[in-house]
Design an enzyme around this catalytic site. Structure first.
Site: not given
Ligand code: 13P
Length: 339
Positions: A22, A24, A95, A134, A175, A217, A259, A287, A289-290
């Protein structure tokens, strides 16, 4: 409320976790800059298609968080992305926050915006297929931070978002991210993370949120990325668990970590170490991303001929994190020839 609890449980099903895709428009541009790929509506679409079409990854991925642009895009064959995910048994999420902005009259702290018009946006996202959402708040660590002001205003906004999300039939992932940049100690991170979680759960309670229909999260408790002496895997696992046991009610079905700026391998090893110390009152999952996407981005480089290699790289990280869900990950798996 029953449906929300069922969705939340499905998102933290055994061996599975969430892909955060998600980013942006500004954030995905940064990721693409790092591999020298121009960020256009179509390169973003092609990259997300690569991830969502990865064969077999649904064994480890229960849901995907999408950005507003992505939930409206389609695969090359014309299938809308939410439909494509659903066809694989993967739950689409969205998101909904509009980013962290300067918190008025504070000393460089942030407040997350996006509440205006959110009820109407939720109705549209539900129509488009989203079943969870989220909202991310960010907090910094310093001797006087996070301030009480920042902890409570962001907790309040997170709870307002969560109430609108549940009203619309989407599971809110809340989160609160305590950023782990800087030179702070593990103890400072534990204190800041605990403070923020305590305020958040007071607000969620006061705003009538049904906890079984939510997921948390959080960040993991780490020593600062620039600290001279950094805590190891076991210390991080124990410090993070201690904070969660103190501040997260057992009615919450799952905790899905972000992460942050951890390496892919650290993010997997930390999750594994926490699950190896289980069972816990909540599912402990990811959950990321990177930490799920970094090797795939590097393998892809924006070239169609690299799509398969990028999918293999993403599949490997999903599989290793799936193993970490039950404490079955071992670093040696990283060097084995195939995943
Ligand atoms: P990272 O895992 O890259 O921190 O991203 C997770 C996320 O969704 C942050 O909001």
């Amino acid at each position: 409320m029953h449906e929300l609890a069922e969705t939340a449980k499905a998102l933290v099903a055994e061996g599975k976790g969430i892909l955060a895709a998600d980013e942006s428009t500004g954030t995905i541009k940064k990721r693409f800059d790092s591999i020298d790929v121009e960020s256009t509506e179509d390169t973003r679409r092609a990259y997300r298609e690569l991830l969502f079409e990865t064969a077999g990854v649904e064994e480890y991925i229960s849901g995907v968080i999408l950005f507003d642009e992505t939930i409206r895009q389609s695969a090359s064959d014309g299938t809308p992305f939410p439909k494509l995910l659903e066809s694989k048994g993967v739950i689409p999420g969205i998101k909904v926050d509009k980013g962290a902005k300067p918190l008025a009259l504070s000393d460089d702290e942030t407040i997350t915006e996006g509440l205006d018009g959110l009820r109407e946006r939720f109705a549209e996202y539900y129509e488009l297929g989203a079943r969870f959402a989220k909202w991310r708040a960010t907090y910094s660590i310093a001797p006087d931070k996070p301030s009480e002001y920042c902890a409570w205003t962001n907790g309040h906004a997170l709870a307002r978002y969560a109430a609108l999300s549940q009203e619309a039939g989407l599971v809110p992932i809340v989160e609160p991210e305590v950023l782990q940049d800087g030179t702070h100690t593990l103890e400072q991170s534990a204190k800041a993370t605990g403070r923020v979680l305590q305020a958040l759960y007071v607000e969620l309670h006061d705003q009538r949120i049904s906890l079984p229909g939510t997921l948390l999260k959080p960040n993991m408790v780490l020593s600062g990325y620039d600290a001279s002496q950094r805590a190891g895997i076991d210390e991080v696992a124990e410090a993070t668990l201690e904070v969660l046991y103190r501040h997260v009610p057992a009615a919450v079905p799952g905790i899905v970590f972000l992460s942050g700026g951890q390496t892919d391998e650290d993010a997997t090893a930390h999750l594994n170490a926490m699950n190896a110390r289980g069972p816990h009152p909540w599912q402990l999952s990811f959950s990321y991303g990177r930490a799920l996407q970094a090797p795939a981005l590097k393998a892809w480089l924006g070239k169609p001929e690299n799509v398969e290699a990028a999918q293999r790289a993403y599949y490997r990280r999903a599989k290793f994190n799936g193993a970490a869900r039950s404490g079955l990950y071992a670093p040696e798996m990283e060097t084995a020839a195939t995943a």
